[in-house]
Structure formats: C-alpha cells, structure tokens
Design an enzyme around this catalytic site. Structure first.
Site, PDB file in Angstrom:
ATOM      1  N   LYS A 162     -34.645   7.647  65.071  1.00  0.00           N
ATOM      2  CA  LYS A 162     -34.226   7.517  66.444  1.00  0.00           C
ATOM      3  C   LYS A 162     -34.039   6.165  66.904  1.00  0.00           C
ATOM      4  CE  LYS A 162     -35.153   7.055  70.486  1.00  0.00           C
ATOM      5  NZ  LYS A 162     -34.445   5.813  71.395  1.00  0.00           N
ATOM      6  N   CYS A 265     -39.533 -10.174  66.918  1.00  0.00           N
ATOM      7  CA  CYS A 265     -40.839  -9.943  66.914  1.00  0.00           C
ATOM      8  C   CYS A 265     -41.520 -10.857  66.390  1.00  0.00           C
ATOM      9  CB  CYS A 265     -41.250  -8.506  66.311  1.00  0.00           C
ATOM     10  SG  CYS A 265     -40.806  -8.308  64.732  1.00  0.00           S
ATOM     11  N   GLU A 364     -45.332 -11.740  75.479  1.00  0.00           N
ATOM     12  CA  GLU A 364     -44.309 -11.912  74.552  1.00  0.00           C
ATOM     13  C   GLU A 364     -42.942 -12.116  75.459  1.00  0.00           C
ATOM     14  OE1 GLU A 364     -42.757  -8.234  72.558  1.00  0.00           O
ATOM     15  OE2 GLU A 364     -42.545  -9.680  70.986  1.00  0.00           O
TER      16      GLU A 364
HETATM   17  P1  NDP Z   1     -39.176  -0.230  72.886  1.00  0.00           P
HETATM   18  O1  NDP Z   1     -40.613  -0.053  72.838  1.00  0.00           O
HETATM   19  O2  NDP Z   1     -38.747   0.002  74.389  1.00  0.00           O
HETATM   20  O3  NDP Z   1     -38.236   0.778  72.450  1.00  0.00           O
HETATM   21  C1  NDP Z   1     -38.589   1.032  70.795  1.00  0.00           C
HETATM   22  C2  NDP Z   1     -37.949   2.482  70.427  1.00  0.00           C
HETATM   23  O4  NDP Z   1     -38.806   3.376  71.078  1.00  0.00           O
HETATM   24  C3  NDP Z   1     -36.417   2.775  70.890  1.00  0.00           C
HETATM   25  O5  NDP Z   1     -35.876   3.220  69.972  1.00  0.00           O
HETATM   26  C4  NDP Z   1     -36.750   3.447  71.926  1.00  0.00           C
HETATM   27  O6  NDP Z   1     -35.855   4.037  72.797  1.00  0.00           O
HETATM   28  C5  NDP Z   1     -37.908   4.282  71.805  1.00  0.00           C
HETATM   29  N1  NDP Z   1     -38.876   4.892  72.906  1.00  0.00           N
HETATM   30  C6  NDP Z   1     -38.720   4.567  74.204  1.00  0.00           C
HETATM   31  N2  NDP Z   1     -39.738   5.308  74.925  1.00  0.00           N
HETATM   32  C7  NDP Z   1     -40.268   6.091  74.019  1.00  0.00           C
HETATM   33  C8  NDP Z   1     -41.365   7.266  74.182  1.00  0.00           C
HETATM   34  N3  NDP Z   1     -41.663   7.492  75.408  1.00  0.00           N
HETATM   35  N4  NDP Z   1     -41.468   7.858  73.091  1.00  0.00           N
HETATM   36  C9  NDP Z   1     -40.907   7.450  71.710  1.00  0.00           C
HETATM   37  N5  NDP Z   1     -40.059   6.757  71.708  1.00  0.00           N
HETATM   38  C10 NDP Z   1     -39.629   6.036  72.907  1.00  0.00           C
HETATM   39  O7  NDP Z   1     -38.985  -1.631  72.300  1.00  0.00           O
HETATM   40  P2  NDP Z   1     -37.634  -2.330  72.321  1.00  0.00           P
HETATM   41  O8  NDP Z   1     -36.571  -1.505  71.897  1.00  0.00           O
HETATM   42  O9  NDP Z   1     -37.262  -3.115  73.467  1.00  0.00           O
HETATM   43  O10 NDP Z   1     -37.801  -3.637  71.209  1.00  0.00           O
HETATM   44  C11 NDP Z   1     -38.424  -4.808  71.294  1.00  0.00           C
HETATM   45  C12 NDP Z   1     -39.871  -4.599  71.076  1.00  0.00           C
HETATM   46  O11 NDP Z   1     -39.933  -4.278  69.624  1.00  0.00           O
HETATM   47  C13 NDP Z   1     -40.478  -6.057  71.160  1.00  0.00           C
HETATM   48  O12 NDP Z   1     -41.934  -5.841  71.674  1.00  0.00           O
HETATM   49  C14 NDP Z   1     -40.636  -6.444  69.681  1.00  0.00           C
HETATM   50  O13 NDP Z   1     -41.612  -7.565  69.599  1.00  0.00           O
HETATM   51  C15 NDP Z   1     -40.972  -5.110  68.869  1.00  0.00           C
HETATM   52  N6  NDP Z   1     -40.406  -5.458  67.581  1.00  0.00           N
HETATM   53  C16 NDP Z   1     -41.499  -5.292  66.490  1.00  0.00           C
HETATM   54  C17 NDP Z   1     -41.333  -5.502  65.334  1.00  0.00           C
HETATM   55  C18 NDP Z   1     -42.290  -5.525  64.177  1.00  0.00           C
HETATM   56  O14 NDP Z   1     -41.994  -5.490  62.977  1.00  0.00           O
HETATM   57  N7  NDP Z   1     -43.767  -5.557  64.525  1.00  0.00           N
HETATM   58  C19 NDP Z   1     -39.968  -5.841  64.784  1.00  0.00           C
HETATM   59  C20 NDP Z   1     -38.876  -5.608  65.712  1.00  0.00           C
HETATM   60  C21 NDP Z   1     -39.236  -5.584  67.189  1.00  0.00           C
HETATM   61  P3  NDP Z   1     -34.733   3.644  73.748  1.00  0.00           P
HETATM   62  O15 NDP Z   1     -34.300   2.099  73.338  1.00  0.00           O
HETATM   63  O16 NDP Z   1     -33.522   4.235  73.622  1.00  0.00           O
HETATM   64  O17 NDP Z   1     -35.395   3.553  75.076  1.00  0.00           O
END
Ligand code: NDP
Length: 518
Positions: A162, A265, A364
């Site tokens: 997803k 991240c 962050e």
């Molecule tokens: P989000 O948490 O907003 O989204 C991550 C994914 O989860 C997206 O595909 C999103 O869909 C989906 N999602 C949203 N709501 C739900 C739900 N209720 N249930 C299941 N899935 C859901 O994060 P971001 O996309 O904004 O990414 C940025 C974040 O990711 C930062 O905090 C960053 O640090 C972290 N990150 C961590 C990494 C690591 O390796 N530790 C690497 C890269 C990023 P949709 O976008 O369609 O809402």
C-alpha cells in the site's frame, strides 16, 4: 487512471465511478489472490528465488529511466536522488537479499552437548509467513516499498503493497517489476492501509511512516495478534568532535540535513559541535547551503526540490517560527525562496541557540532545517544526543576510531555511523531499525530475513533412547535428577563429581532406566 484532486494529491480512481481503484473491500481480495501466489512460492528452492529476483533486477535496470522520472515527477526530488537513494538502494537491497537468503534461511542444525540429549537431531527451520503487507510512505516512494517487497519475496512470501496516496505511480512500479503475481499493489489512503492490516490473509505488516499512524497500525494488528515491524520517524543527532575533518563534516551535514529537502527519516536534524569548532562549522555550513540550487528536480544541478505538500511546508514554517519566537537565532534561511515556480519550496535553514524544550529540538521536522548546538565534552554530547524520544540513527564525526567505537555503544539509536550518515538503508547487509519512538523490529540483513520468516524448531529422534523424566515418578528419579543437576551444571570438577557421588543411588537408578529399555 490517476486523477488530480486537491492541491497535490494524485489518486488512482475509476473514471466511471470516481471511486478509489482499491476500495477497502477489494483489499481482502488482493490479499487472498496473493495467498495463492504465496502458497506456490513457498515451495520454491533458493536457486529459483535467486533466479526470479535476478530477473527483477534486470527489469529495474531496463526501466531505470522511467522509474526515476516517475519518482522525480511525483515528489519533485532531484533526478540524481531518484537514482542514488531510490533505484540504487532498491537494487543493492534486492541483490543482497537474493544472494543471501539461501545462506541465512537454510535449515540450521541444533547441537546437543548434554549427554542425555546427545542422540537428538534438532533443526531450526525458517518458513515463509505467507502474505506480507507493506505500507510505505511518500518520501522514498520506490526505494522503500521495493526493498521491503524484495526481502519478503526472497524469504518465500508474497506481498501486498500500500503506497502513499501521494505517490501512487512510484508504488505501482513495484508490482510491475515482480512476476507471477508475487507483489500486488493496492492504492488509496489510510482506509486502504487499515484494510490491509485487517485482511484475514495478511500474515505480517511491515509499516514505514509516522509514529501516529504506526501506533494505529500496531493497535489494529495487535487486536488480531498479527506481528508488525514499525519503521517510524527520527530526529537524528550528528556529533562533531574537535578532531573531526571539518570539511568532511560540513559536507556530510549539508547532505544529511538537506538531501530530499530534509524529508528523510534518518536525516540530520540536530547537530552538536565541540564548542571551539561551533562558529567555524556554522559559518561554513551556511556558506555552502547558500550555494545549493533550489528548483525543479528534473534539472541537473538542482540540489533541493520542494516539500511534498503545502501542509508539510506549513508545518516546517510553524516549527521555525516557534523556535525564533523562543529566542533561537536564524543563521540562514527561514523563508520561502525566490524561485520562479509555484511549488512548496523552503530555503535551507540553520538555527542556533535553540533551547532543548523548544518544539523544533524535540519534534521531527521533516524539512530542510537543522539546529546547531555546542557541547563541552563527550559526556555532554552523548547526553544531548540521547535526550530525544526518537532513536533511529546517529552519526559521530571524529578521526579517533576508539572514540567512535565507544560512542557506537553509548548512543541510543538503531544505527550509528562514523564520518558518514544514513547510507546503510541502501545496503542489504546492514540491519535497519529504530529504538524508542522510532519503532521496533528490524529490516534488511539476516535480521530482516528472519523477521519475514516463521521460525520452527524441529526435532528428529529415532525413538530408541528412553526419556528419564517420564513416568513412573519414584525416589530413584528424584535422586537421579538431584545428582544430574549438580553433575551437569555445578561449578568446577570437584562439585560435579561430588554431586554424582552424593546421589549415586539415584544416578544408578537412572542408569537402570536407560539400560533396561535399550
Ligand atoms: P504516514 O504515517 O502519514 O503514512 C505512511 C503510510 O501509512 C502511507 O502509505 C499512508 O497512506 C498510510 N496510512 C495512513 N493512515 C493509515 C492508517 N490509519 N492505517 C494504515 N495505513 C495508513 O507517514 P508519511 O507518509 O507522512 O511518511 C513520513 C514519515 O515516515 C516520517 O515520520 C518519517 O520519519 C517516516 N519514515 C521512516 C522511515 C524508517 O525507515 N524508519 C523511512 C522513511 C520514512 P497515505 O499516505 O495514503 O495517507
């Protein structure tokens, strides 16, 4: 088709109904299709897996230009980064997983030095889980879901991905590159992600994203006793010691803080510099950051693209304003740049004099903003670095490798780099993951492969040697085990022999049990 809806969001929608392509109710269907592929794939040999993944690597190379162009178009990131931090990362992880899965996951013999178990043949078996749900963010919209899918497939699973609804086209490439229905992509927002976590056939969820969503995913998965790996946010510190190569440290800070417009991240968000170096460090960092070209990712020479959404830029602005309102000094940036484009750009920004309790030092940022603070000695540097609720990565900049080794142990983070930053996400063999609010579980490396497998212990016993603790329970067995306990686990030869002698009657009784049944 993909339809532009609000400000920047690209949503794949059915042009007849204008509904999302993957409605939540279709996710369970995608998972059950993937289960069929998984059942077949679970029988594959490691040689077959390696061959299939080799073909996937070839497909990535064949389509490299198109994939990189898609990623840059969806995120605005420089084309160079779409190669280095997405395609190259994806390929390295894939090739490592393909070539290492056989060695890591082949059945492992368990040895028994204990005399009463010596005849046993124990094995650890690593079996595929079935269907792994991968939920991924927009900041590395190809590199992250592709890497997670590649490891899962190498471990014998099928995958349903997803992607973020902000980057559906980059995510769609992952499905296209894997054959045999092994990787499916479901498109949509949070409701589709939740449906994937809930789907009865999802055996495990690998989630990468924010802490807030991670908590939601973990609780949904917890209700179903479904395992989950959480790769969440970070607030990585960079520790620059007095003996550091200043030129390299500044270059590392520049890239660590501003690559992908700070939306990384494991990007550098907090820099701690030995006090005598601080001024020179800040001045040089500001000088070089001023020279970074801001603009379209497609143009070679662009260093900084835009932030992903208007909301993201508003958040960055809010954090910077809050910090300056609380006495922080703006040494560079802090405003929208003068570029001839309507996108959500923000200048590379450097702040000093930020108090520890100020939001920008704790939350962050996820934008091109970094704070620089001086430290007195190593203990203070460690205290500052560890004084965060996050624990994803940390970097140490020094010429003293003894110090680097020491700090690698003292820093509370999932990865610690010396004179470098972040890079290990792009290598298959380096284990990745966070501590504290940066999540739990590991991806990449043998640990990533183990987490995508079900460990089974299997014992092969010919059934010829009696088991001494079975019925009947009598005085002889009790005495015998008193003697055995001391004889096997006692400290020193004298104690061991003493125990056997004291409980010799029981030991003899145990011996009779063995020999009478042989
Ligand atoms: P989000 O948490 O907003 O989204 C991550 C994914 O989860 C997206 O595909 C999103 O869909 C989906 N999602 C949203 N709501 C739900 C739900 N209720 N249930 C299941 N899935 C859901 O994060 P971001 O996309 O904004 O990414 C940025 C974040 O990711 C930062 O905090 C960053 O640090 C972290 N990150 C961590 C990494 C690591 O390796 N530790 C690497 C890269 C990023 P949709 O976008 O369609 O809402």
């Amino acid at each position: 088709m993909v339809r532009k809806t609000e400000a920047r969001e690209l949503r794949p929608v059915n042009p007849a109904t204008l509904e999302p392509v993957s409605a939540p109710e279709e996710v369970a269907e995608a998972v059950s299709d993937a289960r069929l592929a998984a059942a077949h794939w679970a029988q594959s040999s490691f040689v077959e897996r390696r061959a299939l993944l080799g073909a996937v690597a070839a497909a990535v190379l064949d389509h490299a230009e198109e994939i990189a162009a898609t990623v840059t178009a969806e995120t605005g990131k420089p084309l160079v980064e779409s190669y280095t931090a997405e395609l190259f990362v994806a390929l390295d992880n894939l090739v490592w997983a393909a070539s290492s899965a056989g060695g890591v996951l082949r059945p492992e013999r368990v040895r028994y030095p204990q005399p009463h178990l010596r005849h046993k043949r124990g094995w650890l078996l690593y079996e595929p889980l079935g269907v792994v749900g991968v939920i991924s963010p927009w900041n590395f919209p190809f590199g992250i879901p592709f890497t997670q899918a590649a490891f899962a497939v190498a471990a014998g699973n099928a995958v349903v991905v997803k992607p973020s609804e902000l980057t559906p086209l980059s995510g769609a490439w992952v499905e296209r590159l894997f054959p045999n229905g092994l990787v499916r992509v479901v498109q949509g927002g949070g409701e589709v992600g939740e449906a994937l976590v809930r789907a009865p056939g999802t055996a495990k969820v690998v989630f990468t994203g924010s802490g807030e969503t991670g908590r939601r995913v973990a609780s949904l998965a917890g209700e179903r006793l479904r395992p989950v790996t959480l790769e969440l946010g970070g607030k990585d510190p960079m520790l620059v010691f007095e003996d550091a190569d200043l030129d390299r440290a500044v270059a590392g800070a520049l890239w660590g803080a501003f690559a992908n417009c700070g939306q990384v991240c494991s990007g550098v968000e907090r820099i701690y510099v030995a006090r005598p170096l601080q001024e020179a460090f800040v001045e040089e960092l500001a000088r070089r950051a001023r020279g970074l070209r801001i603009g379209r990712g497609e143009e070679l020479g662009t260093a900084l693209g835009p932030l992903i959404t208007e909301e993201q830029r508003a958040r960055v602005e809010e954090l910077v304003d809050d910090a300056t309102g609380r006495g922080a000094e703006l040494r560079l940036g802090g405003a929208r740049p003068d570029v001839d484009l309507p996108g959500w750009f923000y200048e590379p920004t450097i702040l000093t004099g930020v108090e520890r309790e100020v939001r920008i030092e704790r939350e962050e940022i996820f934008g091109p903003v970094v704070t620089v603070t001086a430290f007195g000695d190593e203990d203070e540097a460690v205290r500052l670095a560890n004084g965060s609720s996050f624990g994803l990565g940390a970097s140490v900049w020094t010429r003293d490798l003894d110090r680097a080794r020491r700090l690698a142990r003292r820093l509370d983070a999932g990865s610690v780099w010396t004179n470098d930053v972040s890079y290990s996400y792009g290598t298959g063999q380096a284990s990745w993951g966070g501590t504290k609010e940066s999540g739990y579980g590991r991806t990449h490396s043998k640990h990533g492969l183990y987490e995508l497998s079900r460990v089974k212990f299997a014992d092969l016993d010919r059934g010829r040697v009696p088991v001494p603790w079975w019925f009947p329970y009598d005085e002889g067995v009790l005495e015998g085990f008193r003697g055995m306990a001391g004889m096997l686990y006692g400290e020193g030869l004298g104690r061991r022999l003493g125990s056997a002698w004291r409980h010799r009657r029981g030991m003899l009784a145990l011996g009779r049990r063995y020999f009478s049944r042989l």
